[in-house]
Design a protein around this motif. Structure first.
Motif, PDB file in Angstrom:
ATOM      1  N   SER A  48       0.777  -1.220  -0.118  1.00  0.00           N
ATOM      2  CA  SER A  48       0.107  -0.010   0.031  1.00  0.00           C
ATOM      3  C   SER A  48       0.892   1.234  -0.113  1.00  0.00           C
ATOM      4  N   LYS A  49       2.210   1.020   0.285  1.00  0.00           N
ATOM      5  CA  LYS A  49       3.151   2.134   0.162  1.00  0.00           C
ATOM      6  C   LYS A  49       4.050   2.008  -0.745  1.00  0.00           C
ATOM      7  N   LYS A  50       3.684   1.833  -1.891  1.00  0.00           N
ATOM      8  CA  LYS A  50       4.525   1.219  -3.020  1.00  0.00           C
ATOM      9  C   LYS A  50       5.555   2.442  -3.361  1.00  0.00           C
ATOM     10  N   GLU A  51       5.388   3.318  -3.356  1.00  0.00           N
ATOM     11  CA  GLU A  51       6.527   4.420  -3.799  1.00  0.00           C
ATOM     12  C   GLU A  51       7.357   4.511  -2.848  1.00  0.00           C
ATOM     13  N   GLU A  52       7.267   3.899  -1.660  1.00  0.00           N
ATOM     14  CA  GLU A  52       8.181   4.104  -0.519  1.00  0.00           C
ATOM     15  C   GLU A  52       9.125   2.925  -0.283  1.00  0.00           C
ATOM     16  N   PHE A  53       8.185   1.702  -0.809  1.00  0.00           N
ATOM     17  CA  PHE A  53       9.073   0.506  -0.519  1.00  0.00           C
ATOM     18  C   PHE A  53       8.757  -0.406  -1.705  1.00  0.00           C
ATOM     19  N   LYS A  54       9.588  -1.523  -1.957  1.00  0.00           N
ATOM     20  CA  LYS A  54       9.864  -2.449  -2.977  1.00  0.00           C
ATOM     21  C   LYS A  54       9.951  -3.729  -2.584  1.00  0.00           C
ATOM     22  N   ILE A  55       9.397  -4.644  -2.688  1.00  0.00           N
ATOM     23  CA  ILE A  55       9.422  -5.980  -2.264  1.00  0.00           C
ATOM     24  C   ILE A  55      10.219  -6.810  -3.225  1.00  0.00           C
ATOM     25  N   LEU A  56      11.351  -7.513  -2.949  1.00  0.00           N
ATOM     26  CA  LEU A  56      12.303  -7.919  -3.982  1.00  0.00           C
ATOM     27  C   LEU A  56      12.052  -9.737  -3.704  1.00  0.00           C
ATOM     28  N   GLY A  57      11.454 -10.122  -2.575  1.00  0.00           N
ATOM     29  CA  GLY A  57      11.600 -11.817  -2.487  1.00  0.00           C
ATOM     30  C   GLY A  57      10.964 -12.006  -0.992  1.00  0.00           C
ATOM     31  N   GLU A  58      10.559 -13.137  -0.744  1.00  0.00           N
ATOM     32  CA  GLU A  58      10.219 -13.792   0.325  1.00  0.00           C
ATOM     33  C   GLU A  58      10.508 -15.364   0.379  1.00  0.00           C
ATOM     34  N   ALA A  59      10.950 -15.634   1.584  1.00  0.00           N
ATOM     35  CA  ALA A  59      11.323 -16.826   2.043  1.00  0.00           C
ATOM     36  C   ALA A  59      10.455 -17.649   3.162  1.00  0.00           C
TER      37      ALA A  59
END
Length: 66
Positions: free
Chosen positions: A28-39
């Motif tokens: 919801s804050k995509k201008e501030e954060f970028k998700i690169l991956g998940e484990a």
């Protein structure tokens, strides 16, 4: 010094619902954060970290293979 680049994140949670909640909050804050991956375990987290080198990792310290 502030940059215009989003903070990069990786998630490491054993419980999918918990991970999904965090992802939704940060998306919801995509201008501030970028998700690169998940484990979902510690072993995969290490691989993820060395491959993508996120700025921040949010993790469940009680998950398997930590």
């Amino acid at each position: 010094m502030p940059t215009n680049q989003p903070t990069t994140l990786a998630f490491a949670f054993a419980h999918p619902l918990f991970a999904q909640g965090f992802k939704n909050a940060f998306l919801s804050k995509k201008e501030e954060f970028k998700i690169l991956g998940e484990a979902s375990n510690g072993k995969d987290l290490l691989k993820l970290f060395f491959n993508i080198k996120p700025d921040v990792i949010l993790l469940d310290e009680n998950m398997k293979n930590m």
